[in-house]
Design an enzyme around this catalytic site. Sequence first.
Site, mmCIF file in Angstrom:
data_model
loop_
_atom_site.group_PDB
_atom_site.id
_atom_site.type_symbol
_atom_site.label_atom_id
_atom_site.label_comp_id
_atom_site.label_asym_id
_atom_site.label_seq_id
_atom_site.Cartn_x
_atom_site.Cartn_y
_atom_site.Cartn_z
ATOM 1 N N GLU A 1 46.909 43.660 38.546
ATOM 2 C CA GLU A 1 47.508 42.409 38.062
ATOM 3 C C GLU A 1 46.498 41.266 38.129
ATOM 4 O OE1 GLU A 1 52.276 42.800 38.934
ATOM 5 O OE2 GLU A 1 51.005 42.186 40.606
ATOM 6 N N GLU B 1 46.784 37.395 41.111
ATOM 7 C CA GLU B 1 47.847 38.402 40.985
ATOM 8 C C GLU B 1 49.120 37.735 40.442
ATOM 9 O OE1 GLU B 1 48.932 39.985 44.804
ATOM 10 O OE2 GLU B 1 50.840 40.720 43.993
ATOM 11 N N ASN C 1 48.231 45.514 42.772
ATOM 12 C CA ASN C 1 48.004 44.067 42.836
ATOM 13 C C ASN C 1 46.627 43.713 42.279
ATOM 14 O OD1 ASN C 1 50.368 44.328 44.217
ATOM 15 N ND2 ASN C 1 49.567 43.708 46.210
ATOM 16 N N ASP D 1 50.462 38.826 36.838
ATOM 17 C CA ASP D 1 51.823 39.363 36.763
ATOM 18 C C ASP D 1 52.596 38.703 35.623
ATOM 19 O OD1 ASP D 1 54.339 40.593 38.108
ATOM 20 O OD2 ASP D 1 54.788 38.453 38.061
#
Lengths: 215, 215
Positions: free
Chosen positions: A106, A33, A103, A37
């Site tokens: 990501e 994640e 999440n 991101d």
Amino acid sequence: MLGFPPGNFALYEVALSHRSSKEKFLESNERLEYLGDAILGAIVGDYLFKKYPYKTEGYLTEMRSKIVNRQQLNDIAIKMGLRKLTIYDKYNSFLKISQIFGNTLEALVGAVYLDKGYTKTQQFVHKRILMPYIDMDQLEAVEMNHKNKLYGWANKNGKTLEFELLEEQVDNGRRIFTVGAVVDGELICSGKAFNKKDASQIAAQQAIIQLGLTE
Amino acid sequence: MLGFPPGNFALYEVALSHRSSKEKFLESNERLEYLGDAILGAIVGDYLFKKYPYKTEGYLTEMRSKIVNRQQLNDIAIKMGLRKLTIYDKYNSFLKISQIFGNTLEALVGAVYLDKGYTKTQQFVHKRILMPYIDMDQLEAVEMNHKNKLYGWANKNGKTLEFELLEEQVDNGRRIFTVGAVVDGELICSGKAFNKKDASQIAAQQAIIQLGLTE
């Protein structure tokens, strides 16, 4: 969902695993994640840079945060079907309505990046996330989430909400604005930024956390 | 400095141009800085992800902000020689000691990305920024800048500085900590995060802005 056959299956299994389902943190998606991101930020940053060749950096920054904010990513993840694919503790009814699916999305971007590299990830993000789920024109018209959300809460609960310029300083020849979120005349939170709009968004965001409105 | 011959010269000229030197914002490096910041975040994110395969996402996030923070990037930019190459209003003595050179570095990363693509930019960042200027072992040992800086200021000015846990909430099953920066017994600023360390860093960072210590 991906538009290509995955190379490294284990990677995708990790991407889909919320920490509530695993004992060891290396088996859950938190590291992916973090990576996803950053990669998503770069890809969306590049996309907006090229889509809006005459817009300022402030505008691009704001558009990006409208796309990659937690709520938006979670909504997209659910539309993509990632709620059903996410492996998590389903006895925890709290998690079901939480934003852990964003999440997962990501983490999935992180997995695609490790599996296929930057260019393929770019194609995946364009074709499978931005094109189907992001309406740029609509997004341009929309104020950022935090202030809206806080106004929504204030209306529903019969509170007055105002944003007040508390201070203006100069740093490196650049003005810094401090804006406060004022609820029923009481200063709740403040935010600092290089323009009033961003400062009030930060204030609203902090107020949302402060007031426990994060869902 | 780049390690390769530039393809599109105009791009690099924009990257080196601070807005104080240009009338039109499209000729200054702010948009490229926005892009380069995102690309650098992704490249450094990827680098740390692979360098530290057993570290948590919190650790990686902290290490990244130690590398890509404003002060650090500015220091690197000056060591690379970007102070001399940056085109800016040299009659403004304020800008000379400011942190605009870190912005030039980010804009340069953006230019390399547009000129040569992600993989070449990755090589450039690894070989020309991370390898020569970042000592990972030393960085691991160092506390993040903000708290240190604020302590330094407090010591020099005979003030007491404390970080105080103000509140602990639960959101999505995750704890949120609010930590305040307390100077001479007075609460100056607070920060919220998912762990106390990050929250106190945010509080320190906000306090630094509040107290006008940003240089």
